[in-house]
Scaffold this active site. Structure first.
Site, short mmCIF file in Angstrom:
data_model
loop_
_atom_site.label_atom_id
_atom_site.label_comp_id
_atom_site.label_asym_id
_atom_site.label_seq_id
_atom_site.Cartn_x
_atom_site.Cartn_y
_atom_site.Cartn_z
N LYS A 273 23.25 33.17 32.54
CA LYS A 273 22.30 34.07 33.19
C LYS A 273 20.90 33.47 33.10
O LYS A 273 20.57 32.76 32.17
CB LYS A 273 22.31 35.44 32.51
CG LYS A 273 23.59 36.23 32.73
CD LYS A 273 23.50 37.58 32.05
CE LYS A 273 24.80 38.36 32.22
NZ LYS A 273 25.04 38.74 33.63
N ARG A 347 35.53 41.61 35.59
CA ARG A 347 36.72 41.87 36.40
C ARG A 347 37.96 41.17 35.84
O ARG A 347 39.08 41.62 36.07
CB ARG A 347 36.46 41.45 37.85
CG ARG A 347 36.22 39.97 38.07
CD ARG A 347 35.52 39.67 39.39
NE ARG A 347 34.13 40.12 39.36
CZ ARG A 347 33.30 40.00 40.39
NH1 ARG A 347 33.72 39.44 41.53
NH2 ARG A 347 32.05 40.41 40.30
#
Length: 513
Positions: A273, A347
């Site tokens: 990130k 996910r």
């Protein structure tokens, strides 16, 4: 936690350090909205006094003043309820927010009596829950003295309604304690809350309330082929866990399965990130926290519905052993996924848990996750997205409205499914950037068997409040979705909102499955 009681005493005679009254925005100035002032003497004098102080009655307003003559309490707090409306009763959310403002404003006080317009059991519950959520403070890591939460609050109710009010109070206590449990978990820093310590805390809470719990460690996950959980967690020195938490009721005829994303810290992995995006990534387990709290609330409320919670816990870290872009994982159940972005990790752990939860053939399956920034960009920080099968999606949205949480339906456009095609595996974990939240939902749907009704809650925006507190919402973890899940379980148990028939699967044409 603030101690709560109810009383049929009037606003003028109740004994407390503070008397809390509601004030609405009237056409000609602030209008006190009192729960128990049979003579009306308090209201008429108070309106003039508040107008002189510049009060408006706007939502969020809180004005302290010495109690007027004739009131037993020494001090008075006037909290805004917003527009007066058409003269009907104030809705539950308005009361929750006003009570939350009162509880936050009175931090450090000993006792308060709330003379808000709580004429029904639902209004009493809303007021009580607002107090408990508004009084919340996370202080385990403070070394300096902090103002303690409001110690005790009494809610003024109509004479003859105490029994119903007490029952409402019991539900509010349970729900408030469990939402605050979720907040505590979310706010705990990742050096203390990691997959194993999270699982240990959940197991202890489950045992204390009589729920069943089973924790699968890294060896058990490897033996069963949980490639998503293991792949995401392989870059961390703290291995993943899968927690199964269950409430069973002898009279239940329906089973709900809740699945929560539990990334205890998300660095993005090798797809690191950017600067400024890491500071709140301890919150990436908010979905698992919500599922834990909801199952425990269902247990404590003894709801006649079976509820199973699945907490997919991992830490996503970059290291020499971390998952790489281009790696292929064999998920639980056998399907393969090419990992194109290691920051699309939620996910992956959810997919494993969804397949495992589906093996028990629940009547409905709901997953909860801080899954995508795209959903946050689209809906902001106060509304979460709901996707999935039409019937169950509408059930979830109805439960959210009843619980006082803001949710919005989102589609799963079949044309976006093509973006998940992989050159080497069954599918990839990353597709088109535009509509990224919808793409994530489409990915998850690939792991839900046909015939199992499913809904996906992306709570990326409202799960963690980075701004100042407001209403009953604190800084930091909010406990978003706990109330929705509990209401969904209650509605399923009682058959309200369409009953069990609404849990039947909708058409899934064009899914590419």
């Amino acid at each position: 936690m603030t101690a709560l009681t109810v009383t049929a005493a009037s606003a003028t005679t109740v004994s407390a350090d503070w008397l809390v009254v509601g004030v609405t925005e009237g056409a000609e100035g602030p209008v006190p909205a009192l729960g128990t002032d049979p003579a009306g003497a308090l209201g008429s004098g108070l309106a003039r006094l508040l107008a002189g102080l510049g009060a408006t009655g706007a939502e969020g307003e809180a004005i302290k003043l010495p109690a007027p003559h004739g009131i037993r309490a020494e001090l008075l707090l006037a909290v805004g309820l917003g527009p007066a409306g058409d003269g009907t009763a104030h809705d539950a959310e308005t009361l929750r927010r006003a009570a939350g403002v009162a509880a936050r404003t009175l931090a450090g006080a000993a006792t308060a009596a709330l003379a808000l317009p709580a004429a029904t059991a639902g209004a009493v519950e809303a007021t009580a829950l607002g107090v408990l959520l508004g009084a919340y403070a996370f202080t385990p890591y403070r070394t300096t003295a902090e103002a303690q939460p409001l110690r005790a609050a009494t809610i003024l109710v109509e004479p003859g309604t105490q029994d119903r009010a007490e029952a409402a109070l019991r539900r509010a206590r349970t729900l408030g304690e469990e939402v605050n449990r979720a907040r505590d978990l979310i706010n705990t820093p990742a050096n203390d809350l990691y997959p194993d310590s999270f699982a240990t805390a959940v197991a202890a809470a489950a045992r204390s309330h009589g729920a069943t719990v089973d924790v699968s460690d890294e060896a058990a996950l490897a033996a069963s082929g949980f490639g998503g959980l293991l792949g995401v967690g392989q870059g961390s020195v703290r291995p993943p866990r899968l927690v199964r938490l269950a409430h069973r009721h002898a009279d239940a005829t329906t089973t709900l399965a809740f699945v929560g994303k539990g990334i205890t810290y998300d660095s993005g992995g090798i797809s690191l990130k950017p600067v400024g995006a890491n500071e709140i990534m301890k919150r990436d387990m908010s979905g698992a926290a919500a599922v834990c709290a909801a199952v425990l609330a269902a247990r404590r409320l003894d709801l006649p519905v079976n509820v199973t919670g699945w907490l997919a816990l991992a830490e996503n870290m970059p290291s020499g052993s971390a998952l790489r872009p281009g790696d292929v994982l064999r998920m639980y159940g056998g399907r393969t996924v090419e990992v194109l972005n290691t920051d699309a990790e939620g996910r992956l752990v959810l997919a494993d848990a969804l397949v495992r939860a589906s093996e028990e053939r629940p009547d409905a399956l709901v997953d909860v996750a801080t899954l995508t920034a795209a959903t946050r960009f689209g809906l902001g920080d106060h509304v979460y997205a709901v996707m999935g099968d039409d019937g169950l999606r509408e059930q979830v949205l109805a439960a959210a409205r009843e619980a006082g949480e803001d949710a919005w339906p989102m589609p799963l456009p079949p044309q976006l499914r093509a973006g998940l095609r992989s050159r080497v595996a069954d599918l990839s974990n990353y597709g088109a950037r535009m509509g990224g939240g919808l793409v994530a939902g489409l990915f998850l749907r690939e792991f839900v068997p046909a015939g199992v009704p499913w809904a996906h809650l992306d709570i990326a925006g409202p799960a963690f409040n980075e701004g100042p507190p407001h209403g009953y919402t604190p800084e930091g973890g909010t406990g978003c979705a706990v109330r929705t899940l509990v209401r969904l379980a209650e509605n399923t148990a009682t058959g309200s909102g369409g009953g069990r028939s609404a849990l039947l699967p909708a058409s899934r044409e064009g899914e590419g499955r």
